[in-house]
Design a protein around this motif. Sequence first.
Motif, PDB file in Angstrom:
ATOM      1  N   ASP A  72       0.813  -1.216   0.000  1.00  0.00           N
ATOM      2  CA  ASP A  72       0.000   0.000   0.000  1.00  0.00           C
ATOM      3  C   ASP A  72       0.848   1.268   0.000  1.00  0.00           C
ATOM      4  OD1 ASP A  72      -2.317  -1.471   0.018  1.00  0.00           O
ATOM      5  OD2 ASP A  72      -2.658  -1.291   2.165  1.00  0.00           O
ATOM      6  N   ASN A  73       2.168   1.096  -0.021  1.00  0.00           N
ATOM      7  CA  ASN A  73       3.097   2.228   0.011  1.00  0.00           C
ATOM      8  C   ASN A  73       2.994   3.014   1.326  1.00  0.00           C
ATOM      9  OD1 ASN A  73       5.241   3.158  -1.505  1.00  0.00           O
ATOM     10  ND2 ASN A  73       4.123   4.896  -2.327  1.00  0.00           N
ATOM     11  N   ILE A  74       2.732   2.313   2.407  1.00  0.00           N
ATOM     12  CA  ILE A  74       2.750   2.926   3.732  1.00  0.00           C
ATOM     13  C   ILE A  74       4.195   2.922   4.224  1.00  0.00           C
ATOM     14  CG2 ILE A  74       1.979   2.684   6.130  1.00  0.00           C
ATOM     15  CD1 ILE A  74      -0.598   1.427   5.053  1.00  0.00           C
ATOM     16  N   PRO A  75       4.762   4.088   4.531  1.00  0.00           N
ATOM     17  CA  PRO A  75       6.212   4.177   4.761  1.00  0.00           C
ATOM     18  C   PRO A  75       6.719   3.456   6.006  1.00  0.00           C
ATOM     19  CG  PRO A  75       5.151   6.286   5.205  1.00  0.00           C
ATOM     20  CD  PRO A  75       4.116   5.424   4.558  1.00  0.00           C
ATOM     21  N   GLY A  76       6.011   3.551   7.132  1.00  0.00           N
ATOM     22  CA  GLY A  76       6.529   2.982   8.362  1.00  0.00           C
ATOM     23  C   GLY A  76       7.717   3.772   8.889  1.00  0.00           C
ATOM     24  N   VAL A  77       8.390   3.210   9.891  1.00  0.00           N
ATOM     25  CA  VAL A  77       9.559   3.855  10.487  1.00  0.00           C
ATOM     26  C   VAL A  77      10.819   3.283   9.843  1.00  0.00           C
ATOM     27  CG1 VAL A  77      10.868   4.217  12.621  1.00  0.00           C
ATOM     28  CG2 VAL A  77       8.365   4.227  12.670  1.00  0.00           C
ATOM     29  N   PRO A  78      11.666   4.118   9.227  1.00  0.00           N
ATOM     30  CA  PRO A  78      12.897   3.615   8.611  1.00  0.00           C
ATOM     31  C   PRO A  78      13.745   2.822   9.602  1.00  0.00           C
ATOM     32  CG  PRO A  78      12.529   5.909   7.998  1.00  0.00           C
ATOM     33  CD  PRO A  78      11.504   5.576   9.053  1.00  0.00           C
ATOM     34  N   GLY A  79      14.203   1.669   9.163  1.00  0.00           N
ATOM     35  CA  GLY A  79      15.038   0.839  10.020  1.00  0.00           C
ATOM     36  C   GLY A  79      14.273  -0.140  10.886  1.00  0.00           C
ATOM     37  N   VAL A  80      12.944  -0.121  10.814  1.00  0.00           N
ATOM     38  CA  VAL A  80      12.134  -1.059  11.595  1.00  0.00           C
ATOM     39  C   VAL A  80      11.504  -2.075  10.647  1.00  0.00           C
ATOM     40  CG1 VAL A  80      10.140  -1.345  13.110  1.00  0.00           C
ATOM     41  CG2 VAL A  80      11.636   0.627  13.385  1.00  0.00           C
ATOM     42  N   GLY A  81      11.899  -3.323  10.819  1.00  0.00           N
ATOM     43  CA  GLY A  81      11.335  -4.384  10.005  1.00  0.00           C
ATOM     44  C   GLY A  81      10.306  -5.188  10.778  1.00  0.00           C
ATOM     45  N   GLN A  82       9.911  -6.294  10.199  1.00  0.00           N
ATOM     46  CA  GLN A  82       8.844  -7.100  10.788  1.00  0.00           C
ATOM     47  C   GLN A  82       9.213  -7.635  12.170  1.00  0.00           C
ATOM     48  OE1 GLN A  82       6.697  -9.625   8.042  1.00  0.00           O
ATOM     49  NE2 GLN A  82       6.650 -11.293   9.513  1.00  0.00           N
ATOM     50  N   LYS A  83      10.419  -8.207  12.307  1.00  0.00           N
ATOM     51  CA  LYS A  83      10.831  -8.787  13.586  1.00  0.00           C
ATOM     52  C   LYS A  83      10.956  -7.720  14.665  1.00  0.00           C
ATOM     53  CE  LYS A  83      13.251 -12.818  11.724  1.00  0.00           C
ATOM     54  NZ  LYS A  83      14.561 -13.526  11.619  1.00  0.00           N
ATOM     55  N   ALA A 110       5.592   7.775  11.815  1.00  0.00           N
ATOM     56  CA  ALA A 110       4.949   6.617  12.449  1.00  0.00           C
ATOM     57  C   ALA A 110       3.454   6.840  12.596  1.00  0.00           C
ATOM     58  CB  ALA A 110       5.585   6.344  13.814  1.00  0.00           C
ATOM     59  N   TYR A 111       3.064   8.019  13.042  1.00  0.00           N
ATOM     60  CA  TYR A 111       1.640   8.285  13.246  1.00  0.00           C
ATOM     61  C   TYR A 111       0.897   8.506  11.927  1.00  0.00           C
ATOM     62  CZ  TYR A 111       1.591   8.116  18.296  1.00  0.00           C
ATOM     63  OH  TYR A 111       1.628   7.661  19.593  1.00  0.00           O
ATOM     64  N   LEU A 112       1.599   9.030  10.935  1.00  0.00           N
ATOM     65  CA  LEU A 112       0.996   9.110   9.602  1.00  0.00           C
ATOM     66  C   LEU A 112       0.718   7.697   9.088  1.00  0.00           C
ATOM     67  CD1 LEU A 112       0.206  10.460   6.904  1.00  0.00           C
ATOM     68  CD2 LEU A 112       2.637  10.371   6.267  1.00  0.00           C
ATOM     69  N   SER A 113       1.689   6.814   9.252  1.00  0.00           N
ATOM     70  CA  SER A 113       1.529   5.422   8.810  1.00  0.00           C
ATOM     71  C   SER A 113       0.398   4.739   9.556  1.00  0.00           C
ATOM     72  CB  SER A 113       2.840   4.656   9.019  1.00  0.00           C
ATOM     73  OG  SER A 113       3.882   5.217   8.246  1.00  0.00           O
ATOM     74  N   TYR A 114       0.249   5.076  10.830  1.00  0.00           N
ATOM     75  CA  TYR A 114      -0.829   4.498  11.624  1.00  0.00           C
ATOM     76  C   TYR A 114      -2.197   4.932  11.078  1.00  0.00           C
ATOM     77  CZ  TYR A 114      -3.662   3.225  15.669  1.00  0.00           C
ATOM     78  OH  TYR A 114      -4.625   2.678  16.491  1.00  0.00           O
ATOM     79  N   LYS A 115      -2.313   6.204  10.716  1.00  0.00           N
ATOM     80  CA  LYS A 115      -3.563   6.703  10.122  1.00  0.00           C
ATOM     81  C   LYS A 115      -3.878   5.982   8.812  1.00  0.00           C
ATOM     82  CE  LYS A 115      -3.793  11.456  11.877  1.00  0.00           C
ATOM     83  NZ  LYS A 115      -3.795  12.891  11.479  1.00  0.00           N
ATOM     84  N   LEU A 116      -2.849   5.768   8.006  1.00  0.00           N
ATOM     85  CA  LEU A 116      -3.043   5.107   6.725  1.00  0.00           C
ATOM     86  C   LEU A 116      -3.435   3.644   6.901  1.00  0.00           C
ATOM     87  CD1 LEU A 116       0.056   6.538   4.802  1.00  0.00           C
ATOM     88  CD2 LEU A 116      -2.332   7.176   4.450  1.00  0.00           C
ATOM     89  N   ALA A 117      -2.869   2.995   7.919  1.00  0.00           N
ATOM     90  CA  ALA A 117      -3.088   1.561   8.124  1.00  0.00           C
ATOM     91  C   ALA A 117      -4.379   1.253   8.859  1.00  0.00           C
ATOM     92  CB  ALA A 117      -1.915   0.963   8.893  1.00  0.00           C
ATOM     93  N   THR A 118      -4.911   2.232   9.582  1.00  0.00           N
ATOM     94  CA  THR A 118      -6.093   1.982  10.402  1.00  0.00           C
ATOM     95  C   THR A 118      -7.373   2.002   9.574  1.00  0.00           C
ATOM     96  OG1 THR A 118      -5.032   2.956  12.344  1.00  0.00           O
ATOM     97  CG2 THR A 118      -7.429   2.783  12.380  1.00  0.00           C
ATOM     98  N   MET A 154      17.084   2.234  19.037  1.00  0.00           N
ATOM     99  CA  MET A 154      15.734   2.260  18.476  1.00  0.00           C
ATOM    100  C   MET A 154      14.916   3.449  18.992  1.00  0.00           C
ATOM    101  SD  MET A 154      13.676   1.058  16.326  1.00  0.00           S
ATOM    102  CE  MET A 154      14.787  -0.273  15.841  1.00  0.00           C
ATOM    103  N   ALA A 155      15.099   3.825  20.233  1.00  0.00           N
ATOM    104  CA  ALA A 155      14.343   4.947  20.785  1.00  0.00           C
ATOM    105  C   ALA A 155      14.619   6.219  19.995  1.00  0.00           C
ATOM    106  CB  ALA A 155      14.683   5.150  22.260  1.00  0.00           C
ATOM    107  N   GLY A 156      15.859   6.417  19.617  1.00  0.00           N
ATOM    108  CA  GLY A 156      16.230   7.589  18.830  1.00  0.00           C
ATOM    109  C   GLY A 156      15.572   7.581  17.459  1.00  0.00           C
ATOM    110  N   LYS A 157      15.524   6.401  16.830  1.00  0.00           N
ATOM    111  CA  LYS A 157      14.874   6.286  15.521  1.00  0.00           C
ATOM    112  C   LYS A 157      13.376   6.604  15.623  1.00  0.00           C
ATOM    113  CE  LYS A 157      17.901   2.822  13.383  1.00  0.00           C
ATOM    114  NZ  LYS A 157      17.974   1.450  12.839  1.00  0.00           N
ATOM    115  N   LEU A 158      12.755   6.063  16.645  1.00  0.00           N
ATOM    116  CA  LEU A 158      11.327   6.301  16.815  1.00  0.00           C
ATOM    117  C   LEU A 158      11.044   7.780  17.079  1.00  0.00           C
ATOM    118  CD1 LEU A 158      10.277   3.217  18.973  1.00  0.00           C
ATOM    119  CD2 LEU A 158       9.677   3.655  16.595  1.00  0.00           C
ATOM    120  N   GLU A 159      11.884   8.403  17.894  1.00  0.00           N
ATOM    121  CA  GLU A 159      11.704   9.820  18.196  1.00  0.00           C
ATOM    122  C   GLU A 159      11.876  10.670  16.947  1.00  0.00           C
ATOM    123  OE1 GLU A 159      10.325  12.627  20.058  1.00  0.00           O
ATOM    124  OE2 GLU A 159      10.925  11.082  21.499  1.00  0.00           O
ATOM    125  N   GLU A 160      12.884  10.327  16.155  1.00  0.00           N
ATOM    126  CA  GLU A 160      13.170  11.081  14.928  1.00  0.00           C
ATOM    127  C   GLU A 160      12.022  10.964  13.928  1.00  0.00           C
ATOM    128  OE1 GLU A 160      16.422  11.124  11.226  1.00  0.00           O
ATOM    129  OE2 GLU A 160      16.685   9.739  12.933  1.00  0.00           O
TER     130      GLU A 160
END
Length: 302
Positions: free
Chosen positions: A188-199, A243-251, A232-238
């Motif tokens: 769906d071309n939802i970006p997600g958080v760079p550097g965060v994969g499925q696992k 992340a929240y845009l992706s959440y809106k798209l996925a919900t 990971m905390a730094g990536k999420l903060e950045e």
Amino acid sequence: MPKIAENPIILVDGSFYFYRAYYGLPSLTTSAGEPTGAIYGVLNMLRSILLKYQPSHIAVVFDTKGKTFRDEIFAKYKSHRPLMPVNLSVQAHPLHAMVKAVGIPVFITPGVEADDVIGTLAMQAGIIGDQVLISTGDKDMLQLVKENVILINTINNTILGPHEVCGKYGIPPELIADFLALKGDASDNIPGVPGVGQKTAKALLQGVGGLDVLYKNLDSIAKLNCRGAKTMAGKLEEHKELAYLSYKLATIKTNVALDISYANLNRSEPDLHMLQQLFKRYEFKRWLTELETGTWLTNKKG
């Protein structure tokens, strides 16, 4: 396996099966070369559902043409997908006509996707307590699963309730949108958080919690036993906004304004004359014979 109640409400993801029939089943054409494989595939699947569950309430939901609210908040949403093939698009109108002639309501709602219409109808029924079967193979729909909202994939006959979702994916249905928000969704071309994969996404959700909980407990992430936990905390903060845009798209929306409620999804008597005309027009000869002998909706052989 979840127990299926007698006479459940069935919501069919028509767009999923339409594409699946086109790409996954043998190509069929009329003697004039008109494509009919997707029509045949979807209608055959619907007939199987009617024969197996004998529902009094059922609807088939298709995606709308044009943009939806997700395109408005993210211009690249599904932008990589090619246009519907002409050989598939020409089958849409006759398929809709046949579904209606069978006595099943068809929904196409501007501005939202089929998922959102199904989510809204399922939520309405879920509040009352009626059991809903959502027939789809779309993993995004897993977020709708509850004790009385069950996913069935009519192609491979898998049935997923909350327990099965947890067992298969390692997270409960209510965290599926958070999962997609973190890892993204290439289809769906939802970006997600760079550097965060499925696992990593699964480890974050299992170890800390959903998106809101994660952002309230960033300090807890470094203690997790997963790759890159310390940074990971730094990536999420950045990438919090992403992340929240992706959440809106996925919900999936469950509050779409609809002209009809789930209680009005009554299956009506088939229009046998119209079905006869359509089966003849598109050369479904065996079905035409079964229709004329009164066995089309009692004969399990398609």
